[in-house]
Design a protein around this motif. Structure first.
Motif, PDB file in Angstrom:
ATOM      1  N   TYR A 160      47.605  48.104  53.633  1.00 20.58           N
ATOM      2  CA  TYR A 160      46.415  48.036  54.467  1.00 20.58           C
ATOM      3  C   TYR A 160      45.880  46.612  54.636  1.00 20.58           C
ATOM      4  O   TYR A 160      44.760  46.415  55.077  1.00 20.58           O
ATOM      5  CB  TYR A 160      45.325  48.952  53.897  1.00 20.58           C
ATOM      6  N   SER A 161      46.693  45.624  54.286  1.00 23.10           N
ATOM      7  CA  SER A 161      46.352  44.200  54.450  1.00 23.10           C
ATOM      8  C   SER A 161      45.027  43.838  53.797  1.00 23.10           C
ATOM      9  O   SER A 161      44.232  43.076  54.342  1.00 23.10           O
ATOM     10  CB  SER A 161      46.316  43.829  55.937  1.00 23.10           C
ATOM     11  N   ARG A 162      44.796  44.395  52.624  1.00 23.31           N
ATOM     12  CA  ARG A 162      43.580  44.055  51.885  1.00 23.31           C
ATOM     13  C   ARG A 162      43.896  42.911  50.938  1.00 23.31           C
ATOM     14  O   ARG A 162      45.003  42.807  50.417  1.00 23.31           O
ATOM     15  CB  ARG A 162      43.088  45.260  51.082  1.00 23.31           C
ATOM     16  N   SER A 163      42.897  42.080  50.734  1.00 25.33           N
ATOM     17  CA  SER A 163      43.069  41.013  49.755  1.00 25.33           C
ATOM     18  C   SER A 163      41.856  40.966  48.847  1.00 25.33           C
ATOM     19  O   SER A 163      40.760  41.368  49.223  1.00 25.33           O
ATOM     20  CB  SER A 163      43.277  39.665  50.448  1.00 25.33           C
ATOM     21  N   HIS A 164      42.097  40.483  47.654  1.00 28.88           N
ATOM     22  CA  HIS A 164      41.038  40.356  46.660  1.00 28.88           C
ATOM     23  C   HIS A 164      40.991  38.899  46.247  1.00 28.88           C
ATOM     24  O   HIS A 164      41.959  38.367  45.717  1.00 28.88           O
ATOM     25  CB  HIS A 164      41.318  41.235  45.431  1.00 28.88           C
ATOM     26  N   LEU A 165      39.880  38.273  46.513  1.00 33.04           N
ATOM     27  CA  LEU A 165      39.736  36.866  46.159  1.00 33.04           C
ATOM     28  C   LEU A 165      39.052  36.767  44.807  1.00 33.04           C
ATOM     29  O   LEU A 165      37.963  37.276  44.605  1.00 33.04           O
ATOM     30  CB  LEU A 165      38.917  36.130  47.223  1.00 33.04           C
ATOM     31  N   ASN A 166      39.714  36.114  43.902  1.00 34.32           N
ATOM     32  CA  ASN A 166      39.149  35.887  42.579  1.00 34.32           C
ATOM     33  C   ASN A 166      38.914  34.398  42.427  1.00 34.32           C
ATOM     34  O   ASN A 166      39.813  33.599  42.633  1.00 34.32           O
ATOM     35  CB  ASN A 166      40.103  36.370  41.475  1.00 34.32           C
ATOM     36  N   GLU A 167      37.703  34.049  42.061  1.00 38.78           N
ATOM     37  CA  GLU A 167      37.421  32.639  41.847  1.00 38.78           C
ATOM     38  C   GLU A 167      37.936  32.239  40.488  1.00 38.78           C
ATOM     39  O   GLU A 167      37.683  32.888  39.483  1.00 38.78           O
ATOM     40  CB  GLU A 167      35.906  32.388  41.922  1.00 38.78           C
ATOM     41  N   ILE A 168      38.688  31.177  40.476  1.00 39.28           N
ATOM     42  CA  ILE A 168      39.214  30.658  39.221  1.00 39.28           C
ATOM     43  C   ILE A 168      38.350  29.457  38.840  1.00 39.28           C
ATOM     44  O   ILE A 168      38.193  28.530  39.615  1.00 39.28           O
ATOM     45  CB  ILE A 168      40.688  30.221  39.369  1.00 39.28           C
ATOM     46  N   THR A 169      37.777  29.525  37.665  1.00 37.56           N
ATOM     47  CA  THR A 169      36.946  28.429  37.219  1.00 37.56           C
ATOM     48  C   THR A 169      37.583  27.810  35.981  1.00 37.56           C
ATOM     49  O   THR A 169      38.099  28.508  35.118  1.00 37.56           O
ATOM     50  CB  THR A 169      35.516  28.893  36.876  1.00 37.56           C
TER      51      THR A 169
END
Length: 70
Positions: A58-67
């Motif tokens: 379903y062309s979903r993406s999950h953006l995770n911020e890397i700190t």
């Protein structure tokens, strides 16, 4: 697997030349290996994989911020 499915597969295989039948055999062996390999995964790992496959579908993406902390 249903008998009709196996019969269809068998009929199609009969029409293949030998070199393609050998390639098909290798692919089937790979699929069996892959199926049994997945049996070693935990239920949680399987759930995450299925979610990932749905995300791709379903062309979903999950953006995770890397700190980074220094």
């Amino acid at each position: 697997m249903e008998l009709t499915t196996l019969q269809k597969i068998n009929n199609l295989i009969k029409d293949l030349p030998d070199y393609l039948a050998e390639e098909l055999l290798e692919y089937i062996e790979y699929l069996v290996y892959k199926f049994h390999k997945d049996e070693d995964l935990s239920d949680e790992q399987k759930r995450v994989i299925l979610r990932g496959l749905e995300d791709i579908k379903y062309s979903r993406s999950h953006l995770n911020e890397i700190t980074e902390t220094e």
